[in-house]
Design an enzyme around this catalytic site. Structure first.
Site, short mmCIF file in Angstrom:
data_model
loop_
_atom_site.label_atom_id
_atom_site.label_comp_id
_atom_site.label_asym_id
_atom_site.label_seq_id
_atom_site.Cartn_x
_atom_site.Cartn_y
_atom_site.Cartn_z
CG ASN A 32 5.98 7.07 -4.52
OD1 ASN A 32 5.27 6.77 -3.94
ND2 ASN A 32 6.05 8.09 -5.33
CG HIS A 33 4.26 1.42 -0.16
ND1 HIS A 33 3.72 0.50 -1.02
CD2 HIS A 33 4.35 0.68 0.95
CE1 HIS A 33 3.31 -0.54 -0.35
NE2 HIS A 33 3.83 -0.46 0.85
NE ARG A 34 1.82 9.82 -3.04
CZ ARG A 34 1.01 10.39 -2.05
NH1 ARG A 34 -0.26 10.49 -1.93
NH2 ARG A 34 1.64 11.33 -1.19
#
Ligand code: CAO
Length: 402
Positions: free
Chosen positions: A374-376
């Site tokens: 999850n790049h968040r």
């Protein structure tokens, strides 16, 4: 040649000019709006019956005009060629030209500027619309009905084509199982809501496989085949090590995406394929168990999954998931994160490949792995370090005892 354009009969005794839509010397196309007029309850754009250059504008904004009042004078090169043949039958019979009058009453239409604009935006020719408003006026609803009919016809046509292509003898309809529906909805939600990035790598597991085979041979000699270990048990253990070292991978995001919850336990889920249904049993406290223990739990949970006998507690509380398709085959794939977890490791089939050791190519057993995160929550550099760490330990399991 000069041509006079007069106010058509739009069913009102008198109307007020509220807008002039063209300028003197402007080249005007057939059906382009010339003026907007307003009656008691409606306003209407008066379209040009011809194409040509505006020579004179004979009305002013605010002026009250009647049917046949002179609106404009046009300059045209050739009076007949300025009227496009294909549009001829669309001309409003009440728009008066001093040289020609359209006598086709059937094609007479009125429409407000809003309706005309709507038709233009939808690329619909008003000539095709059946007007249901008072005095043959085209309403917004008429356009919508026409548009819906077009859609219906397209759908019918498509259905006809599909049914021609897939005749009933050639196809079989299968309903998705309840589990497929639940899993599908979750996958879709996760795919849509999580900014996925997948990092790929290839691990040299030559030494690990050599050790695993030796270990399993011993077990076979001792007639303990049920204790044989697959590569997956090692991968699970190594991932647990990596999660300890990179705690952000052992986290979840709160629903409002505002906080990260770091977990102080390591539970790892693994995907099990059960006749096209997917189950993800969870191995609990992986960091506190050795590979033999993990392997026997893995075998037990896989069997329970295949018998569809997993309890809710067997499939909940995961921190990270591993999906190993390598026992089946295929190359790299991008796994979808199992929310609220923030990453997942995909494992594909290992293959012998030539690996350059600085002097020569050595045949090496290479295991493709893919890490979706999850790049968040996780940045690319951190993910690259995480996958590199997994690679390092799997390539040389001596690091496991350090
Ligand atoms: N590369 C090469 N060989 C592999 C391998 C890999 N990545 N992974 C497993 N193998 C080998 C095993 O080591 C074993 O070999 P041996 O007989 O020499 O020991 C053989 O393939 C069979 O392994 P397995 O698949 O039965 O066992 P496993 O522990 O590796 O996996 C399980 C167990 C339950 C995860 C697996 O059977 C399974 O269901 N995999 C599918 C997962 C899945 O569907 N993922 C997709 C999810 S998204 O739709």
């Amino acid at each position: 040649m000069d041509i006079e354009v007069k106010m058509p009969d739009i069913g009102l005794d008198e109307v007020e000019v509220i807008e002039i839509l063209v300028n003197i010397n402007e080249t005007v196309e057939l059906e382009q709006g010339l003026i907007t007029v307003e009656g008691d309850k409606t306003s209407m754009e008066i379209p040009s019956p011809i194409s040509g250059v505006v020579k004179n504008i004979c009305v002013k904004v605010g002026e009250k005009i009647k049917t046949s009042s002179l609106i404009m004078v046009f300059k045209v090169k050739d009076a007949t060629s300025c009227i496009r043949k294909e549009k001829e039958n669309c001309l409003d019979e009440n728009i008066h030209l001093n040289f020609k009058k359209n006598s086709k009453e059937d094609n007479f239409f009125h429409a407000t500027p809003v309706v005309r604009r709507l038709a233009r935006n939808l690329n619909i020719d008003l000539c095709n619309i059946i007007a249901t408003g008072p005095k043959n006026r085209i309403l917004k609803e008429d356009i919508e009905l026409y548009q819906n009919n077009i859609k219906d016809n397209i759908l019918k046509e498509r259905k006809k084509m599909d049914s021609n292509y897939y005749s009933e003898e050639k196809i079989e309809e299968l309903k998705l199982s309840d589990i497929q529906n639940i899993i599908g909805n979750n996958l879709h939600k996760n795919w849509m809501n999580i900014p996925h990035v997948t990092q790929f790598d290839e691990v040299d597991i030559t030494n690990l496989e050599e050790f695993r085979k030796k270990y399993n041979n011993d077990k076979k000699i001792q007639k303990e085949t049920s204790n044989c270990i697959t590569i997956l048990a090692f991968i699970i253990k190594v991932v647990a090590y990596a999660l300890e070292k990179f705690p952000i991978f052992n986290s979840s995001l709160t629903i409002d995406n505002k906080k990260i919850i770091l977990k102080k336990y390591i539970n790892i889920g693994f995907a099990v394929d059960v006749n096209n249904d997917l189950f993800v049993p969870v191995l609990k406290n992986v960091d506190k168990k050795n590979i033999e223990q993990l392997s026997s739990e893995l075998i037990l949970l896989s069997e329970q999954a295949r018998k569809r006998q997993l309890n809710i507690s067997d499939t909940t509380g995961g921190c990270f998931t591993i999906s190993n398709l390598g026992g089946i085959g295929g190359g790299w794939f991008s796994p979808i994160i199992n929310s609220p977890e923030v990453a997942i490791l995909g494992v594909s089939k290992s293959q012998i490949k030539p690996l350059w050791n600085g002097k020569e190519f050595i045949p090496s057993l290479m295991l493709p792995i893919s890490l979706s995160y999850n790049h968040r929550v996780i940045n690319g550099a951190y993910a690259a370090r995480f996958i590199t760490y997994i690679n390092k330990i799997l390539s040389d399991i001596h690091f496991l005892i350090m």
